[in-house]
Write a protein that holds these residues in place. Structure first.
Motif, short mmCIF file in Angstrom:
data_model
loop_
_atom_site.label_atom_id
_atom_site.label_comp_id
_atom_site.label_asym_id
_atom_site.label_seq_id
_atom_site.Cartn_x
_atom_site.Cartn_y
_atom_site.Cartn_z
N GLU A 128 -0.99 10.15 0.77
CA GLU A 128 -1.25 9.49 0.39
C GLU A 128 -0.76 8.19 0.10
N THR A 129 0.06 7.64 0.85
CA THR A 129 0.65 6.41 0.32
C THR A 129 0.43 5.79 1.33
N VAL A 130 0.74 3.59 0.50
CA VAL A 130 0.30 2.89 0.54
C VAL A 130 2.09 1.93 0.07
N HIS A 131 2.58 2.06 1.53
CA HIS A 131 3.85 0.80 1.54
C HIS A 131 3.28 -0.19 1.27
N VAL A 132 4.30 -0.70 0.35
CA VAL A 132 4.48 -2.72 0.47
C VAL A 132 5.68 -3.38 0.37
N LEU A 149 9.91 -2.96 -1.39
CA LEU A 149 9.47 -1.91 -1.17
C LEU A 149 9.76 -1.18 -2.38
N VAL A 150 7.65 -1.42 -2.17
CA VAL A 150 6.81 -0.60 -3.42
C VAL A 150 6.39 0.38 -2.61
N THR A 151 5.89 1.74 -3.47
CA THR A 151 5.50 2.37 -2.62
C THR A 151 4.37 2.89 -3.38
N ILE A 152 3.23 3.70 -3.42
CA ILE A 152 1.76 3.59 -4.20
C ILE A 152 1.45 5.05 -4.08
N ASN A 153 0.90 5.58 -4.72
CA ASN A 153 -0.44 6.72 -4.68
C ASN A 153 -1.73 6.12 -4.48
N HIS A 154 -2.03 5.80 -3.06
CA HIS A 154 -3.67 5.75 -3.06
C HIS A 154 -4.64 6.15 -3.37
#
Length: 580
Positions: free
Chosen positions: A149-153, A248-253
């Motif tokens: 469940e990742t969001v990539h920015v 590059l930012v990876t977020i735990n949604h």
């Protein structure tokens, strides 16, 4: 378009059971990144057949498992050793080395009050806990290691920022937005709530300069989710790419969404470069009388027709993980309007119609039965100022293209250019739907989401119920997710590292939906990220679907010589009642 890139993937009411100005049509889209094994301009990170050993640790952390028998998470307020991470008010790093001097505009740790409403840091020696909100809990119940469940920015900068100053800027930005400094508390199934621990200080340094290629970093964003047992639940990697670099930012949604994390990045940019990163004014909603008329136009109809699915096209139907295509497109043109006059439709409406057209044409080419296309759309009403609430703050609404669009299906899915008069009419009826849905007052995941997360039963029992309901309601899940971030409201000016030239977001694309479309607008261009589950599409099919979306979006672009058709009185057919 810029070359497409492949790699991985919000949660609607029915999933509570689960848990921009386009140029002319003849403007050739530029691809952003290309897939491996295809034309030289395209590249694509592939999911590994086997997971790295660290991923199993991340999966355990995301499920809230304790480190070992009797193990506990690190105490709040104590930072783990890490380069560039300093204790609040201290002048040395954890290792005892002298802390780097902050760059222009970077204040000393602890300077400045935390943003109002953003949460309160834990006081020394005392943990502050907050229960999981509805979105966090349902997402947490349905975590799957195969589809993180990742969001990539992805933020493209013209130059490489200084490592020490960037770390100092991020450390201070997190203190000013303390709600991002959290980890999941150890949990037992019989408790009534999952809980976040507000740590006040990071447990680890989220900023790194790992080296390697942008393709490798994108692949990590799709396959390696930041753990929930360490604060903060995101990581920021600086990758050299071409003549510049990419943040590059990876977020735990499970813990927060992309717009919330972008707010923290904007604060870090201001602290790093000293330039004003105040947001642009928010869009203006339709007046009350217009909203009432729009609500009348979408009322009535039969609830929950079974929606269309993107026709599967994969050589590896059992393969988990996500694939991703990244592209840079022109923003579709809209009709001119007089000052103070409301636009007949927005870029968001054009994106919705383009998504419907993409799905209809794809399924028609695969000889699938015509069904209503239901698109889940996040709506974010939070301010973008320094006091923006941090977390998962969007609410989900659904736009259904049903009976009325069925009449247009054959005309608009035939080979050749789409009928512009019918496209224009469809844009105006879609605008009426979205104005009404955006203005409706409803919980983030609908009333069913609030009911399913009410602490009446132990959290372990609720988790089992929600996972079961998600599987049972799978056939009624929406066709796809369309997340339009809109114009990036911040300059994202990093001083000597320059101002962001392009920004991409991508949202999770888990089954049964298996597809998400995410768009952002910067510099007068539209950045598209198409993300899919490999269980539904392989990378070659994803490329073709992306090309189809680019064609569909160009078809929605306004041409000055067009006649404006009359708007129909009703916007919804008998089988297309939205979920809101």
């Amino acid at each position: 378009m810029t070359p497409p890139h492949k790699g991985p993937g919000s949660t609607p009411a029915q999933e509570a059971a689960h848990g921009a100005t386009a140029g002319p049509q003849d403007e050739a889209p530029e691809r952003a990144v290309v897939s491996a094994g295809s034309a030289p301009q395209v590249s694509s990170p592939r999911a590994h057949d086997s997971r790295a050993g660290t991923e199993s640790k991340v999966g355990a952390a995301n499920r809230g498992e304790a480190p070992g028998a009797g193990g506990t998470a690190p105490r709040a307020g104590v930072t783990a050793p890490g380069a560039g991470v300093t204790k609040s008010g201290a002048g040395v790093t954890e290792s005892g080395a002298e802390a780097p001097a902050p760059g222009p505009g970077v204040t000393s740790p602890g300077a400045g009050a935390p943003a109002a409403g953003a949460g309160v840091p834990a006081s020394a020696g005392q943990e502050r806990r907050i229960p999981f909100p509805t979105v966090d809990e349902i997402t947490r119940h349905c975590l799957d290691d195969d589809e993180p469940e990742t969001v990539h920015v992805e933020i493209h900068l013209p130059a490489r920022p200084d490592p020490d100053r960037l770390r100092a800027a991020f450390a201070e930005a997190m203190r000013r937005h303390p709600r991002i400094l959290l980890r999941q508390a150890p949990n037992r199934w019989w408790r009534r709530r999952y809980a976040w621990v507000l740590t006040g200080e990071p447990d680890r340094d989220p900023v790194s300069f790992p080296g390697g290629t942008l393709e490798e970093a994108r692949q990590r964003a799709l396959t390696e989710c930041p753990p929930l047992d360490a604060s903060p639940p995101f990581r920021a990697e600086v990758i050299e790419h071409g003549d510049g670099c990419v943040l590059l930012v990876t977020i735990n949604h499970t813990a927060l969404d992309g717009p919330a994390c972008l707010r923290v990045v904007a604060t870090a940019a201001e602290l790093y470069g000293g330039a004003d990163n105040s947001p642009a004014p928010p869009p203006v909603r339709a007046p009350a009388e217009q909203r009432d008329a729009d609500l009348q136009s979408v009322s009535g109809g039969r609830l929950w027709p079974r929606p269309a699915r993107i026709a599967a096209d994969t050589r590896h139907p059992g393969t988990p993980r996500n694939g991703m295509l990244i592209a840079d497109l022109p923003v579709p043109a809209r009709p001119p309007r007089a000052p103070g006059e409301q636009a007949p439709y927005t870029v968001n409406d054009q994106l919705l119609v383009a998504t419907w057209l993409m799905v209809a044409r794809w399924n028609s080419a695969h000889q699938k039965r015509v069904r209503p296309v239901r698109i889940t759309m996040p709506v974010d009403d939070r301010p973008r100022t320094a006091d923006m609430p941090i977390g998962n703050g969007t609410r989900l609404v659904e736009v259904t293209f049903g009976a009325q669009e069925r009449e247009l299906h054959q005309a608009l899915t035939a080979h050749g250019p789409a009928d512009r008069k019918e496209i224009e009419r469809l844009l105006r009826t879609t605008a009426a739907r979205t104005r009404a849905l955006k203005s409706a007052d409803r919980p983030q995941l609908g009333f069913s989401g609030d009911l399913l997360t009410a602490p009446l039963l132990p959290v372990g029992v609720r988790a089992a119920v929600i996972r079961t309901l998600r599987r049972a309601a799978g056939p009624w899940a929406s066709t796809t997710l369309l997340s339009n971030i809109g114009r990036v409201p911040y300059p994202l000016d990093f001083g000597d590292a320059g101002r962001a030239g392009a920004v991409w977001f991508s949202a999770p694309a888990r089954m049964p939906r298996g597809l998400s479309v995410t768009t952002v607008s910067t510099g007068g261009r539209l950045q598209l990220a198409l993300r899919w589950s490999h269980a539904r599409l392989d990378d070659s099919a994803g490329d073709r679907l992306g090309a189809l979306f680019a064609e569909a979006l160009a078809a929605t672009s306004y041409a000055p010589q067009e006649q404006v058709p009359e708007v129909p009185q009703r916007a919804a057919g008998p089988d297309e009642e939205p979920s809101a």
